[in-house]
Design a protein around this motif. Structure first.
Motif, PDB file in Angstrom:
ATOM      1  N   GLY A  64      18.017 -16.759  52.062  1.00 39.18           N
ATOM      2  CA  GLY A  64      18.901 -15.998  51.172  1.00 39.18           C
ATOM      3  C   GLY A  64      18.454 -14.559  50.998  1.00 39.18           C
ATOM      4  N   ASP A  65      17.166 -14.276  51.300  1.00 38.48           N
ATOM      5  CA  ASP A  65      16.689 -12.885  51.244  1.00 38.48           C
ATOM      6  C   ASP A  65      17.138 -12.151  52.509  1.00 38.48           C
ATOM      7  OD1 ASP A  65      15.338 -13.472  48.900  1.00 38.48           O
ATOM      8  OD2 ASP A  65      13.374 -13.728  49.871  1.00 38.48           O
ATOM      9  N   TYR A  66      17.361 -10.853  52.361  1.00 38.62           N
ATOM     10  CA  TYR A  66      17.661 -10.013  53.526  1.00 38.62           C
ATOM     11  C   TYR A  66      16.482  -9.081  53.789  1.00 38.62           C
ATOM     12  CZ  TYR A  66      22.536 -11.492  53.212  1.00 38.62           C
ATOM     13  OH  TYR A  66      23.683 -12.232  53.187  1.00 38.62           O
ATOM     14  N   VAL A  67      16.184  -8.910  55.071  1.00 41.06           N
ATOM     15  CA  VAL A  67      15.069  -8.048  55.472  1.00 41.06           C
ATOM     16  C   VAL A  67      15.589  -7.015  56.472  1.00 41.06           C
ATOM     17  CG1 VAL A  67      12.781  -7.967  56.531  1.00 41.06           C
ATOM     18  CG2 VAL A  67      13.432  -9.942  55.157  1.00 41.06           C
ATOM     19  N   ALA A  68      15.218  -5.741  56.254  1.00 37.19           N
ATOM     20  CA  ALA A  68      15.606  -4.662  57.181  1.00 37.19           C
ATOM     21  C   ALA A  68      14.340  -4.024  57.751  1.00 37.19           C
ATOM     22  CB  ALA A  68      16.444  -3.620  56.449  1.00 37.19           C
ATOM     23  N   HIS A  69      14.437  -3.571  58.990  1.00 33.26           N
ATOM     24  CA  HIS A  69      13.271  -3.041  59.713  1.00 33.26           C
ATOM     25  C   HIS A  69      13.684  -1.749  60.423  1.00 33.26           C
ATOM     26  CE1 HIS A  69       9.865  -4.049  62.853  1.00 33.26           C
ATOM     27  NE2 HIS A  69       9.613  -2.973  62.136  1.00 33.26           N
ATOM     28  N   ILE A  70      12.958  -0.684  60.148  1.00 37.28           N
ATOM     29  CA  ILE A  70      13.133   0.576  60.885  1.00 37.28           C
ATOM     30  C   ILE A  70      11.746   1.003  61.367  1.00 37.28           C
ATOM     31  CG2 ILE A  70      13.839   3.016  60.790  1.00 37.28           C
ATOM     32  CD1 ILE A  70      16.258   1.331  60.255  1.00 37.28           C
ATOM     33  N   LYS A  71      11.653   1.266  62.661  1.00 39.62           N
ATOM     34  CA  LYS A  71      10.372   1.753  63.209  1.00 39.62           C
ATOM     35  C   LYS A  71      10.689   2.890  64.173  1.00 39.62           C
ATOM     36  CE  LYS A  71       7.981  -1.143  65.842  1.00 39.62           C
ATOM     37  NZ  LYS A  71       7.034  -2.230  66.132  1.00 39.62           N
ATOM     38  N   PHE A  72       9.866   3.928  64.142  1.00 41.60           N
ATOM     39  CA  PHE A  72      10.084   5.017  65.089  1.00 41.60           C
ATOM     40  C   PHE A  72       8.744   5.583  65.537  1.00 41.60           C
ATOM     41  CE2 PHE A  72      10.188   6.955  60.860  1.00 41.60           C
ATOM     42  CZ  PHE A  72       9.327   8.038  60.988  1.00 41.60           C
ATOM     43  N   THR A  73       8.783   6.272  66.667  1.00 41.64           N
ATOM     44  CA  THR A  73       7.601   6.932  67.216  1.00 41.64           C
ATOM     45  C   THR A  73       7.729   8.422  66.933  1.00 41.64           C
ATOM     46  OG1 THR A  73       7.522   5.259  68.949  1.00 41.64           O
ATOM     47  CG2 THR A  73       6.261   7.283  69.329  1.00 41.64           C
ATOM     48  N   VAL A  74       6.656   9.012  66.417  1.00 40.31           N
ATOM     49  CA  VAL A  74       6.698  10.444  66.088  1.00 40.31           C
ATOM     50  C   VAL A  74       5.501  11.153  66.716  1.00 40.31           C
ATOM     51  CG1 VAL A  74       5.547  10.109  63.831  1.00 40.31           C
ATOM     52  CG2 VAL A  74       6.935  12.152  64.218  1.00 40.31           C
ATOM     53  N   LEU A  75       5.784  12.292  67.348  1.00 45.05           N
ATOM     54  CA  LEU A  75       4.746  13.141  67.936  1.00 45.05           C
ATOM     55  C   LEU A  75       4.483  14.291  66.964  1.00 45.05           C
ATOM     56  CD1 LEU A  75       6.227  13.593  71.574  1.00 45.05           C
ATOM     57  CD2 LEU A  75       4.962  11.638  70.671  1.00 45.05           C
ATOM     58  N   LEU A  76       3.224  14.449  66.545  1.00 47.28           N
ATOM     59  CA  LEU A  76       2.884  15.548  65.631  1.00 47.28           C
ATOM     60  C   LEU A  76       2.562  16.795  66.456  1.00 47.28           C
ATOM     61  CD1 LEU A  76       0.805  13.702  62.867  1.00 47.28           C
ATOM     62  CD2 LEU A  76       3.272  13.893  63.154  1.00 47.28           C
ATOM     63  N   MET A  77       3.618  17.479  66.850  1.00 48.26           N
ATOM     64  CA  MET A  77       3.502  18.643  67.737  1.00 48.26           C
ATOM     65  C   MET A  77       3.116  19.888  66.931  1.00 48.26           C
ATOM     66  SD  MET A  77       4.300  17.349  70.674  1.00 48.26           S
ATOM     67  CE  MET A  77       4.685  18.724  71.760  1.00 48.26           C
ATOM     68  N   PRO A  78       2.589  20.913  67.598  1.00 48.82           N
ATOM     69  CA  PRO A  78       2.237  22.147  66.881  1.00 48.82           C
ATOM     70  C   PRO A  78       3.423  22.768  66.134  1.00 48.82           C
ATOM     71  CG  PRO A  78       1.274  22.151  69.077  1.00 48.82           C
ATOM     72  CD  PRO A  78       2.175  20.953  69.012  1.00 48.82           C
ATOM     73  N   ASN A  79       4.650  22.568  66.652  1.00 48.61           N
ATOM     74  CA  ASN A  79       5.828  23.165  65.982  1.00 48.61           C
ATOM     75  C   ASN A  79       6.494  22.196  65.000  1.00 48.61           C
ATOM     76  OD1 ASN A  79       6.918  21.403  67.831  1.00 48.61           O
ATOM     77  ND2 ASN A  79       8.632  22.730  68.391  1.00 48.61           N
ATOM     78  N   GLY A  80       5.829  21.078  64.699  1.00 51.58           N
ATOM     79  CA  GLY A  80       6.390  20.141  63.723  1.00 51.58           C
ATOM     80  C   GLY A  80       6.482  18.732  64.269  1.00 51.58           C
ATOM     81  N   SER A  81       7.040  17.845  63.459  1.00 47.55           N
ATOM     82  CA  SER A  81       7.126  16.426  63.823  1.00 47.55           C
ATOM     83  C   SER A  81       8.341  16.191  64.718  1.00 47.55           C
ATOM     84  CB  SER A  81       7.267  15.572  62.558  1.00 47.55           C
ATOM     85  OG  SER A  81       6.163  15.806  61.713  1.00 47.55           O
ATOM     86  N   ASP A  82       8.126  15.489  65.798  1.00 47.94           N
ATOM     87  CA  ASP A  82       9.213  15.188  66.735  1.00 47.94           C
ATOM     88  C   ASP A  82       9.406  13.674  66.789  1.00 47.94           C
ATOM     89  OD1 ASP A  82      11.104  15.255  68.698  1.00 47.94           O
ATOM     90  OD2 ASP A  82       9.884  16.305  70.192  1.00 47.94           O
ATOM     91  N   ARG A  83      10.462  13.210  66.140  1.00 47.58           N
ATOM     92  CA  ARG A  83      10.788  11.776  66.169  1.00 47.58           C
ATOM     93  C   ARG A  83      11.505  11.486  67.478  1.00 47.58           C
ATOM     94  NH1 ARG A  83      14.351   8.402  61.668  1.00 47.58           N
ATOM     95  NH2 ARG A  83      14.583   6.498  62.892  1.00 47.58           N
ATOM     96  N   ILE A  84      10.896  10.662  68.323  1.00 51.77           N
ATOM     97  CA  ILE A  84      11.446  10.497  69.679  1.00 51.77           C
ATOM     98  C   ILE A  84      12.190   9.177  69.865  1.00 51.77           C
ATOM     99  CG2 ILE A  84       9.852  12.090  70.802  1.00 51.77           C
ATOM    100  CD1 ILE A  84       8.194   9.641  71.730  1.00 51.77           C
ATOM    101  N   THR A  85      12.098   8.243  68.898  1.00 54.56           N
ATOM    102  CA  THR A  85      12.882   6.998  69.038  1.00 54.56           C
ATOM    103  C   THR A  85      13.738   6.787  67.791  1.00 54.56           C
ATOM    104  OG1 THR A  85      11.082   5.609  68.170  1.00 54.56           O
ATOM    105  CG2 THR A  85      11.213   5.848  70.558  1.00 54.56           C
ATOM    106  N   SER A  86      14.997   6.398  68.024  1.00 57.85           N
ATOM    107  CA  SER A  86      15.919   6.133  66.911  1.00 57.85           C
ATOM    108  C   SER A  86      17.216   5.559  67.457  1.00 57.85           C
ATOM    109  CB  SER A  86      16.230   7.429  66.151  1.00 57.85           C
ATOM    110  OG  SER A  86      16.905   8.338  66.993  1.00 57.85           O
ATOM    111  N   HIS A  87      18.054   5.094  66.545  1.00 59.70           N
ATOM    112  CA  HIS A  87      19.396   4.633  66.895  1.00 59.70           C
ATOM    113  C   HIS A  87      20.267   4.795  65.651  1.00 59.70           C
ATOM    114  CE1 HIS A  87      22.768   1.967  67.827  1.00 59.70           C
ATOM    115  NE2 HIS A  87      22.399   2.040  69.087  1.00 59.70           N
ATOM    116  N   PRO A  88      21.505   5.298  65.802  1.00 56.77           N
ATOM    117  CA  PRO A  88      22.356   5.473  64.618  1.00 56.77           C
ATOM    118  C   PRO A  88      22.630   4.135  63.923  1.00 56.77           C
ATOM    119  CG  PRO A  88      23.343   6.490  66.571  1.00 56.77           C
ATOM    120  CD  PRO A  88      22.171   5.696  67.045  1.00 56.77           C
ATOM    121  N   LEU A  89      22.637   4.166  62.608  1.00 52.88           N
ATOM    122  CA  LEU A  89      22.915   2.958  61.823  1.00 52.88           C
ATOM    123  C   LEU A  89      24.413   2.803  61.603  1.00 52.88           C
ATOM    124  CD1 LEU A  89      20.087   3.513  59.236  1.00 52.88           C
ATOM    125  CD2 LEU A  89      20.276   1.464  60.644  1.00 52.88           C
TER     126      LEU A  89
END
Length: 394
Positions: free
Chosen positions: A309-334
């Motif tokens: 009866g409980d619902y569980v949601a999961h979001i995980k992404f890979t981020v590169l901490l580049m000199p010009n800022g954080s670059d999130r390289i994995t995702s998918h529109p919800l």
């Protein structure tokens, strides 16, 4: 020692070749996720979808670096998992399993790809239905996604791991949800999916990690799991576990011939990264894996559950901490969501207003704007969408 140090230097994000490999792995895993989401329909067999995700990653990576002078390892970095409703994680069944998806199921998809050991992982939550997601299902997806958006802005050089832990719990509470205990966000390194620098999902006396500060040129898998339940998942059946990773620092002389055969196959095919028992001969694997796990030669990834009866949601992404800022390289529109709660907390709103890019002196404004737009696209403008749908729907 100096050679090791030099090698270490060459293998972080200061090398453009390393960045390219991370981004190529990310592109493949993002496409694989897109394919898997499309297949998440009522009556679809879970094992078939898992196999399709893994096969796509193997095929796409197989076409890369074919003419490299030295052989480059590449392929699945984490087997495709489809964990449904109150199942929290790691459900990737054997070929003999007949579990199917049903209309209204909330599916957590979790997968990873690597090129030369540079790993891109992603997890996404999808509800098997047409039209917007509403009610508590929408709340828990919004909780995980908004927590992920806040984490993206706090996993940056100079910030500490405990800053992220506290923030994501606050976000989940705003949606009347809980962050699930025991989930760790790890630093990624070449062939290392669970690096030593870690962000705890929840700080409690039982689970302690060293305080750490994020640094430029690091890579992280930011892993957020939220629940409408207590957030204290249980292992119900060890037989459901099918994902394992070789514990490289452990050795033991196995007694059973079957165990030795299976362990030899694992060492040959999956010496470092996680694998699914589906890739082994099923009858032998069932017997042989038990002795390997009992003697700590393999680290199991157990299938955990919240209460029915409980619902569980999961979001995980890979981020590169580049000199010009954080670059999130994995995702998918919800999917479109209509949560029952809105974010009113000024601190959470302030976190969400933070940029993900670092402003460089002398950077042309127009050019910078373009880069910012790209980053906004990647992070999928999650929070404004939640806010607008909530304001309209409550």
């Amino acid at each position: 020692m100096s050679d090791d140090e030099r090698e270490e230097k060459e293998l972080d994000l200061t090398s453009s070749e390393v960045v390219t490999k991370y981004k190529s792995a990310a592109e493949i895993v993002n496409k694989a996720l897109q394919l898997v989401v499309k297949e998440c329909k009522a009556k679809a067999k879970i094992v078939d979808i898992c196999e399709m995700g893994d096969a796509f990653i193997r095929e796409q990576t197989g076409n890369m670096y074919k003419n490299a002078k030295k052989k480059i390892e590449k392929g699945v970095a984490f087997p495709t998992c489809l964990s449904v409703n109150n199942t929290v994680c790691h459900f990737s069944p054997l070929a003999s399993d007949s579990s199917e998806l049903e209309e209204g199921d909330m599916v957590k998809i979790d997968m990873g790809c690597h090129i030369d050991g540079f790993i891109a992982v992603v997890a996404h939550t999808h509800v098997v239905k047409d039209g917007p997601v509403s009610g508590r299902q929408a709340d828990v997806i919004a909780a995980a996604n908004t927590a992920a958006e806040v984490a993206l802005r706090l996993v940056r050089p100079g910030k500490k791991n405990k800053d992220v832990t506290e923030a994501i719990q606050k976000v989940a509470a705003a949606y009347d949800c809980k962050i699930v205990e025991g989930v760790l966000s790890h630093q990624l390194k070449q062939f290392v999916i669970d690096g030593n620098k870690v962000v705890l999902s929840i700080s409690n006396p039982d689970t302690r990690v060293d305080d750490a500060e994020f640094e430029e040129n690091e890579v992280y898998a930011v892993d957020i799991v939220a629940s409408t339940g207590e957030g204290k998942p249980k292992l119900l059946d060890e037989k459901q576990t099918t994902i394992y990773k070789r514990a490289v620092d452990k050795n033991y002389h196995l007694k059973m011939k079957t165990s030795r055969f299976i362990f030899s196959e694992i060492n040959q095919k999956f010496p470092i990264l996680p694998f699914t028992a589906r890739a082994l001969e099923e009858k032998r694997a069932r017997l042989g894996l038990v002795e390997c796990v009992n003697h700590d030669l393999l680290q199991p990834y157990p299938v955990l559950h919240e209460k029915p009866g409980d619902y569980v949601a999961h979001i995980k992404f890979t981020v590169l901490l580049m000199p010009n800022g954080s670059d999130r390289i994995t995702s998918h529109p919800l999917q479109e969501r209509q949560p029952t709660k809105a974010i009113d907390d000024p601190e959470i709103r302030a976190w969400l207003a933070l940029g993900t890019k670092t402003k460089k002196k002398g950077a042309g404004k127009k050019k910078k704007g373009k880069k910012g737009d790209k980053a906004d696209e990647l992070t999928a403008g999650a929070e404004p969408m939640d806010a607008s749908t909530t304001n309209g729907g409550s």
